[in-house]
Design a protein around this motif. Structure first.
Motif, short mmCIF file in Angstrom:
data_model
loop_
_atom_site.label_atom_id
_atom_site.label_comp_id
_atom_site.label_asym_id
_atom_site.label_seq_id
_atom_site.Cartn_x
_atom_site.Cartn_y
_atom_site.Cartn_z
N ARG A 61 34.11 13.29 58.55
CA ARG A 61 34.00 11.41 59.56
C ARG A 61 33.72 10.00 58.56
O ARG A 61 32.77 10.37 58.00
N ASP A 62 34.15 9.36 58.71
CA ASP A 62 33.82 8.09 58.35
C ASP A 62 33.25 7.74 56.81
O ASP A 62 32.82 7.50 56.89
N LEU A 77 26.30 17.51 53.11
CA LEU A 77 28.10 18.68 51.70
C LEU A 77 27.89 17.87 50.96
O LEU A 77 28.26 18.15 49.96
N GLY A 78 28.04 16.37 51.01
CA GLY A 78 27.61 15.58 49.30
C GLY A 78 26.87 16.35 48.20
O GLY A 78 26.96 16.91 47.47
N GLY A 123 29.47 18.26 65.34
CA GLY A 123 30.25 17.73 63.66
C GLY A 123 29.56 17.62 62.12
O GLY A 123 29.88 17.57 61.54
N ASP A 124 27.86 17.76 62.51
CA ASP A 124 27.07 17.52 61.13
C ASP A 124 26.50 18.59 60.88
O ASP A 124 26.21 18.88 59.47
N LYS A 130 34.95 18.92 63.97
CA LYS A 130 35.22 17.62 64.02
C LYS A 130 34.09 16.68 62.96
O LYS A 130 33.75 15.83 62.84
N GLY A 131 33.41 17.39 62.32
CA GLY A 131 32.23 16.72 61.74
C GLY A 131 32.75 16.38 59.94
O GLY A 131 33.69 15.72 59.20
N ARG A 147 34.34 1.17 52.27
CA ARG A 147 34.39 0.92 50.91
C ARG A 147 35.81 0.24 50.73
O ARG A 147 36.41 -0.45 49.56
N GLN A 178 19.87 -0.55 48.62
CA GLN A 178 20.61 0.08 49.06
C GLN A 178 21.03 -2.00 50.15
O GLN A 178 22.93 -1.06 50.51
N ALA A 215 33.31 4.43 54.55
CA ALA A 215 31.44 3.95 54.15
C ALA A 215 31.39 2.61 53.91
O ALA A 215 30.89 1.81 53.13
N GLN A 249 24.57 15.01 58.18
CA GLN A 249 26.48 15.46 58.37
C GLN A 249 26.60 15.30 56.07
O GLN A 249 27.77 15.74 56.46
N SER A 287 27.06 12.62 66.91
CA SER A 287 28.58 13.01 66.65
C SER A 287 28.71 14.18 66.53
O SER A 287 27.43 14.60 65.64
N TYR A 306 36.64 13.19 44.42
CA TYR A 306 34.93 13.24 44.60
C TYR A 306 34.66 14.24 45.33
O TYR A 306 33.41 14.78 44.60
N LEU A 307 34.38 14.36 45.88
CA LEU A 307 34.42 15.89 47.13
C LEU A 307 35.55 16.44 47.63
O LEU A 307 36.78 15.90 47.07
N GLU A 312 27.09 9.50 57.16
CA GLU A 312 28.27 9.21 57.24
C GLU A 312 28.63 9.07 55.94
O GLU A 312 29.42 10.30 55.35
N ASP A 313 28.24 8.45 55.04
CA ASP A 313 28.80 8.44 53.33
C ASP A 313 28.50 9.72 52.27
O ASP A 313 27.36 9.34 51.85
N VAL A 314 29.04 10.49 52.61
CA VAL A 314 29.03 11.72 52.03
C VAL A 314 29.40 11.32 50.41
O VAL A 314 28.40 12.17 49.87
N PRO A 315 29.75 10.11 49.59
CA PRO A 315 30.33 10.20 48.54
C PRO A 315 28.76 9.85 48.40
O PRO A 315 28.31 9.83 46.68
N LYS A 316 28.43 9.08 48.53
CA LYS A 316 27.05 8.72 48.11
C LYS A 316 25.76 9.23 48.55
O LYS A 316 24.83 9.27 47.23
N VAL A 347 20.09 8.12 51.52
CA VAL A 347 21.28 7.77 51.24
C VAL A 347 21.46 6.78 52.57
O VAL A 347 22.71 5.48 51.69
N GLY A 348 21.03 6.43 53.08
CA GLY A 348 20.61 4.82 53.65
C GLY A 348 22.08 5.15 55.16
O GLY A 348 22.51 4.13 56.25
#
Lengths: 307, 366
Positions: free
Chosen positions: A228-229, B238-239, B43-44, A120-121, A234, A280, A232, B235, B41, A222-223, B209-213, B205-206
């Protein structure tokens, strides 16, 4: 304090700036086309997310980048047409439609992700393809400038090309003229026989494709994974960039760079002794500040016109 | 006619006996009913997934009937979910982390007949005077102390990915929150234990979910000289992993064995993850529920799990063994022993004020 400047004026920072700006530029350009046709597409965030996932899935099932690209764009188009159908044909409020798209995307992507990968992630368990990085000949050999401008992702260069394509489309083609006419005054446009709904359908589709590229940039450039989500916010930042740039491609491009600058800054400032929460907050504070300056400026110019 | 009646009677009796047998056996095996309310959720690849693995273990090994409710990040829905499950017939209601602590405690008091487990934090028995909530908390700081020691020792390992001249390490957390800072405090103490001169750069990261960050922030840490980064980033870890692979630097994961997870699909990327500061949430929940079922653990006390119980610690996987030289591994073992026997006492963020943590963090910055 001087430490900050040495960070900001480094090759790394400029390189990162461009990298952070790319998705915002792509999506904001899409928003421009939509805005010019008189539709504010609030569903950009969701469109990005869906394209980000389906791009990854397409490249996984198709075992190549091209199927990923095609499926990503196709999924973004489907979502955009859905938005267009509800908004234009069924006359639903565009804020509601956009919000519905975003909510749908947040749930649907996780659902599809779990069906395909069992997780799910993230899509880390499947092998997907990424857009390649491009070294520009000649430019890459120039010191500093080459390090900053060369070696970016294919989509970054595509974003620059698309900036000019969108400008050309809007200001040099009959379609662009119609899009602008429909946006300025739909009734006047209709009275001279321009099919308003059809033109808006086209504008929303173009916007969807651009947002799809922006989404795929996140998960395939990027990745190397979908998470999920991962958009963020953008999509919303892109909308703000579009508003701040007054829906003018060059203005929007500059606004996107401004937002990306603050976003990039927030990545490095925490390392210095500045509280994380303050850092932030910066990209968003910059958004609000930008919109305020824009509206003050606009109020002034309107006043001047009337006096 | 008579014959038919006899047959019918025989059949009926047979059926009744059969039914009774089934009923009895069903009663005997009335499964333990356990529900877990996830305040996020699944999946993390970390904390929540680990907790869920404990639930699956209960299903498979205890034959428990389990349910996992993902409440997402909408905190306004939490109370309704807690009340709903408390009104149903669950034998054990599990929830965890500081963000639901107060709510979970309130609910436990409202439903004194129900039993609860609260993990990753201490239950306050002044509030839960009904004694129906077991607390399971982890000394995450001990696990990250080991991560800090590992990172600091690796600086002098002579590994080609590490520049021993730059005495800088990195930390990227998901949120500036008590449970993440517990990792930070342990990590800092672990680094200082090896060499107080080493500096540490910190980023949050704050967002979960914000993987690119997370990718950008981790990349910046490496760009600015961090040699190894420790990433309790939920989660978005992975970034951080991608950033480490791009920069060709080492990373220490968190909660679960990230190397084992990434190695399946991308061995090359996984090779930069030298270890993870494990927090075996799933194992501990399984132990807690089975302990509660057989009476060896009770719902009126807090259980604290650290290095000693094996609930936290470094993931000593194949990559760890391949990358970390033997003498460093031996040193880590002796440090781990010292923590276990109390020779080293690791500080925790839970007893520190926000200012104290900020001060500690700033002192470490280069």
């Amino acid at each position: 304090m001087p430490a900050i400047f040495s960070y900001i004026f480094s090759v790394d920072f400029f390189f990162m700036w461009i990298r952070v700006a790319t998705p915002i530029i792509l999506v904001a350009l899409g928003a421009v086309v939509c805005e010019r046709s008189g539709v504010v597409n609030l569903g950009l965030e969701g469109t990005m997310l869906i394209a980000a996932l389906f791009g990854v899935l397409g490249s996984y099932f198709g075992k190549g980048l091209l199927p990923g690209f095609l499926l990503g764009i196709a999924s973004a188009l489907v979502v955009s047409l859905l938005f267009a159908f509800f908004h234009l044909v069924l006359k639903a409020n565009n804020v509601l439609c956009g919000t519905a798209i975003n909510t749908l995307a947040a749930g649907l992507t996780v659902f599809v992700l779990q069906m395909v990968t069992g997780e799910k992630g993230t899509s880390a368990s499947i092998k997907s393809y990424s857009y390649p990085e491009v070294n520009i000949p000649i430019l890459k050999d120039i010191p500093i400038l080459g390090e900053i401008l060369s070696g970016h992702n294919l989509l970054t260069y595509l974003a620059i090309v698309l900036l000019f394509v969108v400008m050309f489309l809007l200001f040099k083609t009959p379609l662009g003229l119609r899009i602008r006419a429909v946006g300025e005054n739909p009734h006047a446009a209709e009275s001279v026989g321009i099919p308003v709904v059809r033109i808006r359908f086209i504008a929303i589709s173009i916007c969807g494709a651009l947002a799809g590229l922006g989404g795929m940039y996140l998960s395939m450039a990027y990745l190397p994974i979908f998470a999920r989500d991962m958009t963020a916010g953008r999509g919303f930042i892109s909308l703000a960039a579009c508003a701040m740039g007054r829906a003018n491609p060059i203005g929007v491009f500059v606004s996107a760079l401004v937002f990306a600058f603050f976003d990039g800054l927030s990545n490095i400032l925490q390392v210095l002794r500045i509280p994380a929460e303050f850092v932030q907050m910066m990209p968003y504070a910059a958004t609000i500040l930008g919109l305020t300056i824009y509206s003050i400026h606009r109020a002034h110019s309107l006043q001047r016109k009337h006096s | 006619m008579k014959k038919k009646v006899v047959i019918a009677v025989v059949l009926l009796t047979f059926a009744a006996v059969l039914g009774a047998v089934f009923a009895v056996s069903a009663q005997e095996a009335a499964p333990l009913k356990v529900v877990y309310l996830v305040n996020g959720s699944l999946g993390d690849k970390g904390f929540y997934d680990s907790a869920a693995s404990g639930m699956y273990q209960m299903r498979d090994e205890l034959g428990a009937e389990i349910k996992i409710i993902e409440m997402g990040r909408d905190e306004t829905s939490y109370e309704g979910n807690f009340i709903d499950v408390s009104e149903q017939d669950w034998d054990m209601i599990i929830s965890g982390t500081w963000s639901v602590k107060e709510l979970a405690q309130e609910i436990a008091v409202q439903f004194p007949d129900k039993n609860y487990i609260f993990f990753d934090g201490k239950v306050d028995y002044d509030v839960v005077s009904t004694n129906n909530m077991m607390g399971v908390n982890y000394l995450s700081n001990e696990g990250s102390f080991m991560a800090g020691a590992l990172a600091a020792l690796m600086l002098d390992s002579g590994d080609e990915k590490i520049d021993p001249e730059k005495r800088i390490l990195g930390f990227v957390g998901s949120m500036d929150s008590p449970n993440i800072n517990d990792f930070l405090v342990g990590y800092i103490e672990g680094i200082k234990y090896i060499d107080p001169e080493i500096k540490l750069m910190t980023s949050y990261v704050g967002s979960f979910e914000d993987v690119p960050k997370a990718l950008e922030m981790t990349k910046q840490l490496y760009n600015q000289g961090a040699q190894i980064v420790f990433a309790p980033a939920s989660q978005s870890i992975l970034g951080a992993v991608t950033a480490a692979a791009d920069s060709n630097k080492y990373l220490i994961g968190c909660d679960q064995d990230i190397w084992a997870q990434v190695n399946e699909s991308d061995p090359k990327t996984a090779s930069v993850i030298i270890s993870s500061a494990l927090k075996k949430v799933g194992d501990s929940l399984f132990t807690a529920v089975s302990g509660f079922a057989d009476g060896s653990m009770t719902a009126d006390q807090n259980y604290t799990l650290g290095l000693k119980s094996g609930a936290v610690g470094l993931a000593e996987n194949d990559n760890f063994v391949a990358v970390v030289p033997e003498d460093i591994r031996a040193q880590l073992d002796s440090i781990s022993e010292k923590v276990i026997n109390g020779e080293i006492v690791v500080g925790t963020s839970f007893t520190m004020s926000t200012e104290e943590i900020a001060q500690l963090r700033d002192e470490m910055k280069p």
